[in-house]
Motif scaffolding. Structure first.
Motif, mmCIF file in Angstrom:
data_model
loop_
_atom_site.group_PDB
_atom_site.id
_atom_site.type_symbol
_atom_site.label_atom_id
_atom_site.label_comp_id
_atom_site.label_asym_id
_atom_site.label_seq_id
_atom_site.Cartn_x
_atom_site.Cartn_y
_atom_site.Cartn_z
ATOM 1 N N HIS A 100 0.825 -1.200 0.000
ATOM 2 C CA HIS A 100 0.000 0.000 0.000
ATOM 3 C C HIS A 100 0.866 1.259 0.000
ATOM 4 O O HIS A 100 0.562 2.239 -0.686
ATOM 5 C CB HIS A 100 -0.939 0.005 1.208
ATOM 6 C CG HIS A 100 -1.834 1.192 1.254
ATOM 7 N ND1 HIS A 100 -2.873 1.370 0.367
ATOM 8 C CD2 HIS A 100 -1.833 2.288 2.061
ATOM 9 C CE1 HIS A 100 -3.481 2.509 0.627
ATOM 10 N NE2 HIS A 100 -2.869 3.090 1.663
ATOM 11 N N ALA A 104 0.025 1.741 -3.727
ATOM 12 C CA ALA A 104 -1.282 2.376 -3.496
ATOM 13 C C ALA A 104 -2.339 1.953 -4.524
ATOM 14 O O ALA A 104 -3.193 2.739 -4.903
ATOM 15 C CB ALA A 104 -1.137 3.888 -3.442
ATOM 16 N N GLU A 106 -5.250 -1.030 -5.210
ATOM 17 C CA GLU A 106 -5.989 -2.041 -4.448
ATOM 18 C C GLU A 106 -5.650 -3.465 -4.865
ATOM 19 O O GLU A 106 -5.481 -4.353 -4.014
ATOM 20 C CB GLU A 106 -7.489 -1.795 -4.596
ATOM 21 C CG GLU A 106 -8.316 -2.672 -3.701
ATOM 22 C CD GLU A 106 -9.788 -2.325 -3.754
ATOM 23 O OE1 GLU A 106 -10.574 -3.156 -3.286
ATOM 24 O OE2 GLU A 106 -10.134 -1.250 -4.254
ATOM 25 N N THR A 109 -2.196 -4.378 -3.544
ATOM 26 C CA THR A 109 -2.242 -4.493 -2.085
ATOM 27 C C THR A 109 -2.917 -5.799 -1.668
ATOM 28 O O THR A 109 -2.447 -6.492 -0.761
ATOM 29 C CB THR A 109 -2.994 -3.287 -1.482
ATOM 30 O OG1 THR A 109 -2.347 -2.088 -1.903
ATOM 31 C CG2 THR A 109 -3.017 -3.351 0.022
#
Length: 157
Positions: A100, A104, A106, A109
């Motif tokens: 993250h 950054a 999704e 992550t």
């Protein structure tokens, strides 16, 4: 020392294989109705087999089908539980946080979180394989044929 009952299913020169009777723990727990382990135990017909060292006892004294008691030190269960639960969670959170912070996104992550969980599981598996013959982690027979050795702290003078 946590005591569990079992039945001998195989006798070998260094130890015995014991089929544990899982009902003793589930019958004494107050959370039996809401416990997932209790529910799985009712549905699952498989037995649990545990290798127990004879620790110098004569294997001829034991026969198939003998009911015996085995003991597992509390610290072994506590440390094992911490290892099994915390290592995968810590690796999941660490890799998720790093992904993250650096990407950054999704999808990356999420993938990093699953990768961290898998790495944590592999670490636990490796540690289990590495310590499989550690005598301090093995269950012991609890019987009158040989007294148990408990850790006695050394007194400081």
């Amino acid at each position: 020392m946590i005591i569990e009952n079992g039945r001998i299913v195989s006798v070998e020169t260094e130890g015995v294989w014991v089929e544990t009777i899982k009902k003793s723990a589930c019958g004494s727990c107050k959370a039996e109705k809401g416990c997932g382990h209790s529910l799985l135990n009712k549905w699952d017909g498989h037995s649990a087999y545990i290798w127990v060292l004879l620790d110098g006892r004569d294997p001829a004294q034991y026969k198939l089908g003998d009911e015996i008691q085995i003991g597992i030190p509390e610290e072994v269960i506590a440390k094992g539980s911490l290892l099994v639960y915390l290592v995968p969670i810590i690796s999941l959170v660490t890799l998720t946080s790093l992904a993250h912070a650096f990407f950054a996104q999704e999808a990356i992550t999420t993938l990093a979180g699953f990768t961290g969980l898998a790495i944590g599981g592999l670490i636990v598996r490796w540690h289990s394989w590495r310590t499989r013959f550690d005598r301090e982690l093995q269950p012991v027979l609890v019987d009158e044929r040989k007294t148990l050795r408990f850790f006695q702290p050394v007194e400081q003078h």
